[in-house]
Design a protein around this motif. Structure first.
Motif, PDB file in Angstrom:
ATOM      1  N   ASP A 198     -38.153  11.447  51.005  1.00  0.00           N
ATOM      2  CA  ASP A 198     -37.446  11.609  52.278  1.00  0.00           C
ATOM      3  C   ASP A 198     -38.420  12.065  53.361  1.00  0.00           C
ATOM      4  OD1 ASP A 198     -35.513  11.787  54.183  1.00  0.00           O
ATOM      5  OD2 ASP A 198     -34.684  13.685  53.475  1.00  0.00           O
ATOM      6  N   THR A 199     -39.327  11.192  53.760  1.00  0.00           N
ATOM      7  CA  THR A 199     -40.321  11.531  54.765  1.00  0.00           C
ATOM      8  C   THR A 199     -39.897  11.022  56.129  1.00  0.00           C
ATOM      9  OG1 THR A 199     -41.605   9.511  54.434  1.00  0.00           O
ATOM     10  CG2 THR A 199     -42.142  11.382  53.033  1.00  0.00           C
ATOM     11  N   LYS A 200     -40.510  11.551  57.147  1.00  0.00           N
ATOM     12  CA  LYS A 200     -40.159  11.224  58.531  1.00  0.00           C
ATOM     13  C   LYS A 200     -40.368   9.749  58.838  1.00  0.00           C
ATOM     14  CE  LYS A 200     -41.066  12.855  63.244  1.00  0.00           C
ATOM     15  NZ  LYS A 200     -41.868  13.796  64.059  1.00  0.00           N
ATOM     16  N   ILE A 201     -41.395   9.158  58.260  1.00  0.00           N
ATOM     17  CA  ILE A 201     -41.714   7.760  58.568  1.00  0.00           C
ATOM     18  C   ILE A 201     -41.131   6.807  57.524  1.00  0.00           C
ATOM     19  CG2 ILE A 201     -43.822   8.360  59.795  1.00  0.00           C
ATOM     20  CD1 ILE A 201     -45.389   7.572  57.299  1.00  0.00           C
ATOM     21  N   LYS A 202     -40.254   7.337  56.654  1.00  0.00           N
ATOM     22  CA  LYS A 202     -39.563   6.519  55.651  1.00  0.00           C
ATOM     23  C   LYS A 202     -40.541   5.811  54.697  1.00  0.00           C
ATOM     24  CE  LYS A 202     -35.828   7.695  57.719  1.00  0.00           C
ATOM     25  NZ  LYS A 202     -34.998   8.792  57.166  1.00  0.00           N
ATOM     26  N   LYS A 203     -41.633   6.472  54.396  1.00  0.00           N
ATOM     27  CA  LYS A 203     -42.617   5.925  53.475  1.00  0.00           C
ATOM     28  C   LYS A 203     -43.034   7.035  52.518  1.00  0.00           C
ATOM     29  CE  LYS A 203     -47.059   3.497  53.375  1.00  0.00           C
ATOM     30  NZ  LYS A 203     -48.189   2.982  54.199  1.00  0.00           N
ATOM     31  N   LYS A 204     -42.936   6.782  51.230  1.00  0.00           N
ATOM     32  CA  LYS A 204     -43.196   7.842  50.258  1.00  0.00           C
ATOM     33  C   LYS A 204     -44.667   8.247  50.232  1.00  0.00           C
ATOM     34  CE  LYS A 204     -44.071   5.120  46.058  1.00  0.00           C
ATOM     35  NZ  LYS A 204     -43.615   4.863  44.670  1.00  0.00           N
ATOM     36  N   ARG A 205     -44.889   9.514  49.910  1.00  0.00           N
ATOM     37  CA  ARG A 205     -46.239  10.040  49.722  1.00  0.00           C
ATOM     38  C   ARG A 205     -46.303  10.699  48.351  1.00  0.00           C
ATOM     39  NH1 ARG A 205     -45.390  12.983  54.244  1.00  0.00           N
ATOM     40  NH2 ARG A 205     -46.301  14.877  53.380  1.00  0.00           N
ATOM     41  N   VAL A 206     -47.475  10.678  47.760  1.00  0.00           N
ATOM     42  CA  VAL A 206     -47.666  11.291  46.443  1.00  0.00           C
ATOM     43  C   VAL A 206     -48.816  12.286  46.532  1.00  0.00           C
ATOM     44  CG1 VAL A 206     -48.226  10.884  44.017  1.00  0.00           C
ATOM     45  CG2 VAL A 206     -46.844   9.206  45.274  1.00  0.00           C
ATOM     46  N   PHE A 207     -48.633  13.461  45.952  1.00  0.00           N
ATOM     47  CA  PHE A 207     -49.730  14.434  45.898  1.00  0.00           C
ATOM     48  C   PHE A 207     -49.742  15.121  44.537  1.00  0.00           C
ATOM     49  CE2 PHE A 207     -46.138  16.856  47.526  1.00  0.00           C
ATOM     50  CZ  PHE A 207     -46.234  18.089  46.888  1.00  0.00           C
ATOM     51  N   ILE A 208     -50.825  15.834  44.285  1.00  0.00           N
ATOM     52  CA  ILE A 208     -51.068  16.454  42.980  1.00  0.00           C
ATOM     53  C   ILE A 208     -51.116  17.974  43.115  1.00  0.00           C
ATOM     54  CG2 ILE A 208     -52.692  16.625  41.036  1.00  0.00           C
ATOM     55  CD1 ILE A 208     -51.423  13.884  41.292  1.00  0.00           C
ATOM     56  N   VAL A 209     -50.571  18.664  42.133  1.00  0.00           N
ATOM     57  CA  VAL A 209     -50.763  20.101  41.984  1.00  0.00           C
ATOM     58  C   VAL A 209     -51.430  20.319  40.637  1.00  0.00           C
ATOM     59  CG1 VAL A 209     -49.651  22.347  41.663  1.00  0.00           C
ATOM     60  CG2 VAL A 209     -48.831  20.800  43.443  1.00  0.00           C
ATOM     61  N   GLY A 210     -52.606  20.932  40.657  1.00  0.00           N
ATOM     62  CA  GLY A 210     -53.349  21.170  39.430  1.00  0.00           C
ATOM     63  C   GLY A 210     -53.520  22.646  39.143  1.00  0.00           C
ATOM     64  N   SER A 211     -54.654  22.976  38.561  1.00  0.00           N
ATOM     65  CA  SER A 211     -54.912  24.354  38.149  1.00  0.00           C
ATOM     66  C   SER A 211     -55.477  25.220  39.275  1.00  0.00           C
ATOM     67  CB  SER A 211     -55.895  24.361  36.971  1.00  0.00           C
ATOM     68  OG  SER A 211     -57.128  23.737  37.350  1.00  0.00           O
ATOM     69  N   GLU A 212     -55.828  24.597  40.410  1.00  0.00           N
ATOM     70  CA  GLU A 212     -56.389  25.365  41.525  1.00  0.00           C
ATOM     71  C   GLU A 212     -55.412  26.458  41.951  1.00  0.00           C
ATOM     72  OE1 GLU A 212     -58.304  21.554  41.133  1.00  0.00           O
ATOM     73  OE2 GLU A 212     -56.193  22.068  41.482  1.00  0.00           O
ATOM     74  N   CYS A 213     -55.941  27.657  42.105  1.00  0.00           N
ATOM     75  CA  CYS A 213     -55.139  28.834  42.507  1.00  0.00           C
ATOM     76  C   CYS A 213     -53.966  29.064  41.548  1.00  0.00           C
ATOM     77  CB  CYS A 213     -54.613  28.675  43.932  1.00  0.00           C
ATOM     78  SG  CYS A 213     -55.897  28.599  45.184  1.00  0.00           S
ATOM     79  N   ASN A 214     -54.120  28.635  40.295  1.00  0.00           N
ATOM     80  CA  ASN A 214     -53.072  28.789  39.278  1.00  0.00           C
ATOM     81  C   ASN A 214     -51.764  28.099  39.675  1.00  0.00           C
ATOM     82  OD1 ASN A 214     -54.628  30.366  37.465  1.00  0.00           O
ATOM     83  ND2 ASN A 214     -54.243  32.188  38.697  1.00  0.00           N
ATOM     84  N   GLY A 215     -51.881  27.030  40.465  1.00  0.00           N
ATOM     85  CA  GLY A 215     -50.689  26.354  40.954  1.00  0.00           C
ATOM     86  C   GLY A 215     -49.786  25.833  39.850  1.00  0.00           C
ATOM     87  N   TYR A 216     -50.376  25.253  38.828  1.00  0.00           N
ATOM     88  CA  TYR A 216     -49.602  24.682  37.721  1.00  0.00           C
ATOM     89  C   TYR A 216     -48.850  25.785  36.981  1.00  0.00           C
ATOM     90  CZ  TYR A 216     -48.627  21.833  33.556  1.00  0.00           C
ATOM     91  OH  TYR A 216     -48.013  21.157  32.520  1.00  0.00           O
ATOM     92  N   GLU A 217     -49.510  26.902  36.736  1.00  0.00           N
ATOM     93  CA  GLU A 217     -48.895  28.014  36.018  1.00  0.00           C
ATOM     94  C   GLU A 217     -47.790  28.669  36.844  1.00  0.00           C
ATOM     95  OE1 GLU A 217     -52.110  27.500  36.375  1.00  0.00           O
ATOM     96  OE2 GLU A 217     -52.722  27.046  34.323  1.00  0.00           O
ATOM     97  N   ILE A 218     -48.021  28.833  38.131  1.00  0.00           N
ATOM     98  CA  ILE A 218     -47.014  29.448  39.000  1.00  0.00           C
ATOM     99  C   ILE A 218     -45.760  28.581  39.062  1.00  0.00           C
ATOM    100  CG2 ILE A 218     -46.512  30.082  41.408  1.00  0.00           C
ATOM    101  CD1 ILE A 218     -49.469  30.918  41.652  1.00  0.00           C
ATOM    102  N   TYR A 219     -45.951  27.264  39.124  1.00  0.00           N
ATOM    103  CA  TYR A 219     -44.816  26.340  39.118  1.00  0.00           C
ATOM    104  C   TYR A 219     -43.965  26.531  37.867  1.00  0.00           C
ATOM    105  CZ  TYR A 219     -42.600  21.945  37.639  1.00  0.00           C
ATOM    106  OH  TYR A 219     -41.733  21.010  37.149  1.00  0.00           O
ATOM    107  N   HIS A 220     -44.614  26.610  36.702  1.00  0.00           N
ATOM    108  CA  HIS A 220     -43.872  26.741  35.456  1.00  0.00           C
ATOM    109  C   HIS A 220     -43.170  28.092  35.356  1.00  0.00           C
ATOM    110  CE1 HIS A 220     -44.291  23.165  33.007  1.00  0.00           C
ATOM    111  NE2 HIS A 220     -45.482  22.990  33.535  1.00  0.00           N
ATOM    112  N   LYS A 221     -43.763  29.108  35.892  1.00  0.00           N
ATOM    113  CA  LYS A 221     -43.114  30.419  35.858  1.00  0.00           C
ATOM    114  C   LYS A 221     -41.810  30.386  36.651  1.00  0.00           C
ATOM    115  CE  LYS A 221     -44.063  35.327  36.475  1.00  0.00           C
ATOM    116  NZ  LYS A 221     -45.080  36.351  36.820  1.00  0.00           N
TER     117      LYS A 221
END
Length: 275
Positions: A128-151
């Motif tokens: 649901d983006t403003k320009i009606k075109k999907k975007r994809v991004f990644i969350v990895g281990s940087e800044c413990n992002g993956y672990e924080i998400y799971h918590k």
């Protein structure tokens, strides 16, 4: 057919409005009034040259209020030191918002199905983006992002009847209520308040998207990379981030002085050879 006196009346109206409204609001009012008068009175105020000139002059003195951006140090400190029992939801929003240059509406509409967990990284799709075109991004281990998400995910109640990903969190527990769009807009300010940053209210709902673009521009990204990252169609927007990039300015400064050092070295060599 409209008369010349009509322009003076409309101009007087906008003169009074200009005392309270900013330039962008004046143009919005002009647009609505133009459509209304065109339909109901067959009056075309776009032909009023004095009125258009007046509105353009308001732009000359108007400076848009821009959201402040967080630094990498700000982000690191908040993710490491802010207590999870109060700030876990905000940490996940911060991680997602920075990795994806997310608008608050995109965070609000994100669903559980939009997040693919590979076991090591998260692959997140924004539909649901403003320009009606999907975007994809990644969350990895940087800044413990993956672990924080799971918590945060582990605290999701099993009886949630909707599929919105972000649900309210307080005192270590999640409710079933989805987070509203206005709550996302307030999160950067709350992060700034925790960090005791000056003018915390200047960290608006656009902060995460702008901070993400700034980080990417500082890394040396080109215009096309920036446009793809944030889903911007306007090249001028991407150019603005590159022009304001501290990293880019440092690179320019080094290039200038490096060139001067080369010239000085060549001059010295020529001087020595002539002796």
């Amino acid at each position: 057919m409209y008369k010349k006196t009509d322009e003076n009346v409309i101009l007087a109206y906008f003169f009074e409005k200009a005392k309270a409204l900013k330039a962008s609001s004046l143009w919005s009012t002009y647009s609505m009034l133009k459509s209304t008068l065109q339909i109901n009175e067959n009056m075309d105020i776009s032909q009023y040259k004095k009125l258009v000139a007046f509105l353009k002059r308001q732009n000359d003195t108007y400076e848009a209020k821009k959201s402040k951006v967080l630094t990498m140090e700000n982000v690191t400190i908040f993710l490491k030191e802010a207590p999870d029992d109060k700030f876990l939801l905000m940490k996940v929003v911060l991680i997602f918002g920075l990795n994806g240059a997310c608008r608050r509406a995109e965070l609000c509409s994100l669903t559980v199905k939009d997040i693919e967990d590979t076991g090591k990284i998260l692959v997140i799709t924004l539909h649901d983006t403003k320009i009606k075109k999907k975007r994809v991004f990644i969350v990895g281990s940087e800044c413990n992002g993956y672990e924080i998400y799971h918590k945060y995910l582990r605290l999701r109640p099993k009886h949630v009847k909707h599929n919105r990903f972000f649900i309210y969190y307080n005192h270590g527990k999640c409710t079933v209520q989805p987070v509203g769009i206005n709550s996302f807009a307030k999160i950067p300010q709350k992060v700034a308040e925790y960090l005791k940053l000056p003018n915390a209210s200047s960290y608006t709902g656009y902060c995460l998207r702008k901070t993400s673009a700034t980080f990417l521009a500082d890394s040396g990204a080109d215009i096309q990379t920036l446009k793809r990252h944030g889903g911007w169609q306007s090249t001028s927007v991407a150019e603005g981030y590159i022009e304001e990039s501290i990293g880019n300015k440092l690179k320019i400064s080094k290039s200038i002085f490096h060139q001067q050092e080369l010239v000085a070295s060549q001059d010295l060599g020529t001087s020595i050879e002539s002796r």
